[in-house]
Design a protein around this motif. Structure first.
Motif, PDB file in Angstrom:
ATOM      1  N   TYR A  67      49.356  22.231   9.575  1.00 22.74           N
ATOM      2  CA  TYR A  67      48.530  21.485   8.620  1.00 22.74           C
ATOM      3  C   TYR A  67      49.102  20.080   8.409  1.00 22.74           C
ATOM      4  O   TYR A  67      48.353  19.100   8.314  1.00 22.74           O
ATOM      5  N   GLN A  68      50.417  19.986   8.325  1.00 21.00           N
ATOM      6  CA  GLN A  68      51.044  18.680   8.111  1.00 21.00           C
ATOM      7  C   GLN A  68      50.771  17.743   9.283  1.00 21.00           C
ATOM      8  O   GLN A  68      50.561  16.541   9.102  1.00 21.00           O
ATOM      9  N   GLU A  69      50.750  18.291  10.479  1.00 16.57           N
ATOM     10  CA  GLU A  69      50.444  17.475  11.658  1.00 16.57           C
ATOM     11  C   GLU A  69      48.985  17.030  11.651  1.00 16.57           C
ATOM     12  O   GLU A  69      48.676  15.897  12.050  1.00 16.57           O
ATOM     13  N   PHE A  70      48.100  17.908  11.192  1.00 14.36           N
ATOM     14  CA  PHE A  70      46.694  17.522  11.085  1.00 14.36           C
ATOM     15  C   PHE A  70      46.524  16.408  10.053  1.00 14.36           C
ATOM     16  O   PHE A  70      45.766  15.453  10.272  1.00 14.36           O
ATOM     17  N   LYS A  71      47.230  16.516   8.934  1.00 16.69           N
ATOM     18  CA  LYS A  71      47.177  15.461   7.910  1.00 16.69           C
ATOM     19  C   LYS A  71      47.685  14.131   8.465  1.00 16.69           C
ATOM     20  O   LYS A  71      47.093  13.073   8.210  1.00 16.69           O
ATOM     21  N   ALA A  72      48.769  14.191   9.218  1.00 11.17           N
ATOM     22  CA  ALA A  72      49.327  12.972   9.818  1.00 11.17           C
ATOM     23  C   ALA A  72      48.343  12.360  10.808  1.00 11.17           C
ATOM     24  O   ALA A  72      48.181  11.130  10.866  1.00 11.17           O
ATOM     25  N   LEU A  73      47.666  13.209  11.576  1.00  8.45           N
ATOM     26  CA  LEU A  73      46.652  12.732  12.511  1.00  8.45           C
ATOM     27  C   LEU A  73      45.518  12.049  11.764  1.00  8.45           C
ATOM     28  O   LEU A  73      45.054  10.972  12.168  1.00  8.45           O
ATOM     29  N   THR A  74      45.072  12.650  10.666  1.00  9.97           N
ATOM     30  CA  THR A  74      43.993  12.078   9.871  1.00  9.97           C
ATOM     31  C   THR A  74      44.385  10.716   9.314  1.00  9.97           C
ATOM     32  O   THR A  74      43.602   9.757   9.348  1.00  9.97           O
ATOM     33  N   GLU A  75      45.606  10.607   8.823  1.00 14.52           N
ATOM     34  CA  GLU A  75      46.096   9.332   8.289  1.00 14.52           C
ATOM     35  C   GLU A  75      46.122   8.258   9.381  1.00 14.52           C
ATOM     36  O   GLU A  75      45.757   7.106   9.144  1.00 14.52           O
ATOM     37  N   GLU A  76      46.548   8.660  10.563  1.00 15.52           N
ATOM     38  CA  GLU A  76      46.598   7.727  11.694  1.00 15.52           C
ATOM     39  C   GLU A  76      45.194   7.259  12.075  1.00 15.52           C
ATOM     40  O   GLU A  76      44.964   6.077  12.341  1.00 15.52           O
ATOM     41  N   LEU A  77      44.255   8.194  12.092  1.00 19.58           N
ATOM     42  CA  LEU A  77      42.875   7.858  12.447  1.00 19.58           C
ATOM     43  C   LEU A  77      42.260   6.915  11.421  1.00 19.58           C
ATOM     44  O   LEU A  77      41.557   5.962  11.786  1.00 19.58           O
ATOM     45  N   VAL A  78      42.507   7.181  10.145  1.00 15.68           N
ATOM     46  CA  VAL A  78      41.977   6.314   9.088  1.00 15.68           C
ATOM     47  C   VAL A  78      42.529   4.905   9.244  1.00 15.68           C
ATOM     48  O   VAL A  78      41.799   3.910   9.126  1.00 15.68           O
ATOM     49  N   ALA A  79      43.825   4.799   9.520  1.00 16.76           N
ATOM     50  CA  ALA A  79      44.461   3.490   9.689  1.00 16.76           C
ATOM     51  C   ALA A  79      43.873   2.725  10.872  1.00 16.76           C
ATOM     52  O   ALA A  79      43.768   1.488  10.845  1.00 16.76           O
ATOM     53  N   GLU A  80      43.441   3.477  11.898  1.00 16.57           N
ATOM     54  CA  GLU A  80      42.899   2.848  13.112  1.00 16.57           C
ATOM     55  C   GLU A  80      41.373   2.724  13.078  1.00 16.57           C
ATOM     56  O   GLU A  80      40.790   2.174  14.026  1.00 16.57           O
ATOM     57  N   GLY A  81      40.754   3.215  12.001  1.00 13.91           N
ATOM     58  CA  GLY A  81      39.303   3.172  11.925  1.00 13.91           C
ATOM     59  C   GLY A  81      38.628   4.074  12.937  1.00 13.91           C
ATOM     60  O   GLY A  81      37.617   3.719  13.543  1.00 13.91           O
ATOM     61  N   LYS A  82      39.206   5.269  13.113  1.00 14.82           N
ATOM     62  CA  LYS A  82      38.681   6.228  14.082  1.00 14.82           C
ATOM     63  C   LYS A  82      38.469   7.588  13.435  1.00 14.82           C
ATOM     64  O   LYS A  82      38.744   7.789  12.252  1.00 14.82           O
ATOM     65  N   THR A  83      37.997   8.543  14.239  1.00 12.16           N
ATOM     66  CA  THR A  83      37.828   9.920  13.811  1.00 12.16           C
ATOM     67  C   THR A  83      38.173  10.830  14.984  1.00 12.16           C
ATOM     68  O   THR A  83      38.440  10.347  16.086  1.00 12.16           O
ATOM     69  N   THR A  84      38.181  12.129  14.766  1.00 12.27           N
ATOM     70  CA  THR A  84      38.417  13.054  15.870  1.00 12.27           C
ATOM     71  C   THR A  84      37.139  13.206  16.693  1.00 12.27           C
ATOM     72  O   THR A  84      36.036  12.982  16.202  1.00 12.27           O
ATOM     73  N   GLY A  85      37.312  13.591  17.940  1.00 10.19           N
ATOM     74  CA  GLY A  85      36.161  13.835  18.803  1.00 10.19           C
ATOM     75  C   GLY A  85      35.692  12.591  19.540  1.00 10.19           C
ATOM     76  O   GLY A  85      36.141  11.471  19.283  1.00 10.19           O
ATOM     77  N   ASP A  86      34.771  12.811  20.451  1.00  5.17           N
ATOM     78  CA  ASP A  86      34.243  11.714  21.266  1.00  5.17           C
ATOM     79  C   ASP A  86      33.194  10.884  20.531  1.00  5.17           C
ATOM     80  O   ASP A  86      32.948   9.727  20.892  1.00  5.17           O
ATOM     81  N   GLU A  87      32.564  11.457  19.524  1.00  3.75           N
ATOM     82  CA  GLU A  87      31.489  10.766  18.801  1.00  3.75           C
ATOM     83  C   GLU A  87      32.075   9.863  17.721  1.00  3.75           C
ATOM     84  O   GLU A  87      32.201  10.254  16.559  1.00  3.75           O
TER      85      GLU A  87
END
Length: 212
Positions: free
Chosen positions: A17-37
């Motif tokens: 879960y902590q790794e997923f949270k870190a991924l989410t924070e990284e995506l928000v900082a980069e203006g991205k989301t998970t997935g191809d869409e």
């Protein structure tokens, strides 16, 4: 008996879960989301979900009945949860599920992205759709799938169906807003009640089987 290998050959990008949270924070900082869409809508949802997860973490309190069920039985379970960072239901449910797993010595939680694990996702569709989040419980020793749950607590889903019936002209955005309000008011109670019912059934069945 149906075993783990029956469901999938390999888990792709398993996370805590902590790794997923870190991924989410990284995506928000980069203006991205998970997935191809990578749509503006999904990117915005990911940013909103980051705040929702933090709020659920602060508010979550585990029900005594659920604590008793999970801690007074010798469990050795893997919980796999399929989710995506843009999923509004996931943001409300994943932090609570993670907290439950963390407070239960016999449960290990693994977070998986739905679109990276289509083989596993296809084994637990909801009315033919890839609705998430989806929680899968597996017994570590036997490799048996004990239950699946999701993508939404029964009490919340009942409110959704009632709202749709009473407001046939309501748009998707209005429904999403309502769902988030219901989650905020519910404070993870509906999820925990679902798990209490499911876990009690699993443990009762296991006891009955052992006595036969």
């Amino acid at each position: 008996m149906t075993t783990l290998d029956t469901y999938y050959s390999e888990l792709v990008n398993p996370m805590t879960y902590q790794e997923f949270k870190a991924l989410t924070e990284e995506l928000v900082a980069e203006g991205k989301t998970t997935g191809d869409e990578q749509t503006e809508q999904r990117i915005n949802f990911t940013k909103l979900n980051q705040q929702r997860m933090k709020r659920v973490e602060k508010q979550f309190v585990m029900e005594p009945e659920l604590i008793e069920l999970l801690t007074q039985n010798e469990l050795n379970w893997n919980w796999l949860i399929l989710v995506e960072s843009w999923c509004g239901d996931g943001a409300q449910l994943l932090p609570a599920i993670a907290a439950i797993a963390e407070q239960t010595p016999g449960i290990t939680l693994t977070v998986l992205l739905r679109d990276e694990n289509p083989e596993l996702m296809n084994t637990c569709l909801t009315n033919g759709s890839k609705s998430i989040p989806k929680l899968i419980c597996e017994d570590v020793e036997s490799g048996e799938r004990l239950f699946t749950w999701g993508s939404r607590p029964a009490a919340i889903q009942q409110q959704v169906l009632k709202f749709k019936a009473e407001n046939p002209d309501a748009g998707h955005d209005e429904l999403v807003q309502q769902v988030q309000l219901w989650y905020a008011k519910d404070r993870s109670q509906a999820l925990q009640q679902d798990l209490i019912n499911i876990v009690r059934g699993v443990l009762t069945n296991s006891t009955t089987t052992a006595e036969v």
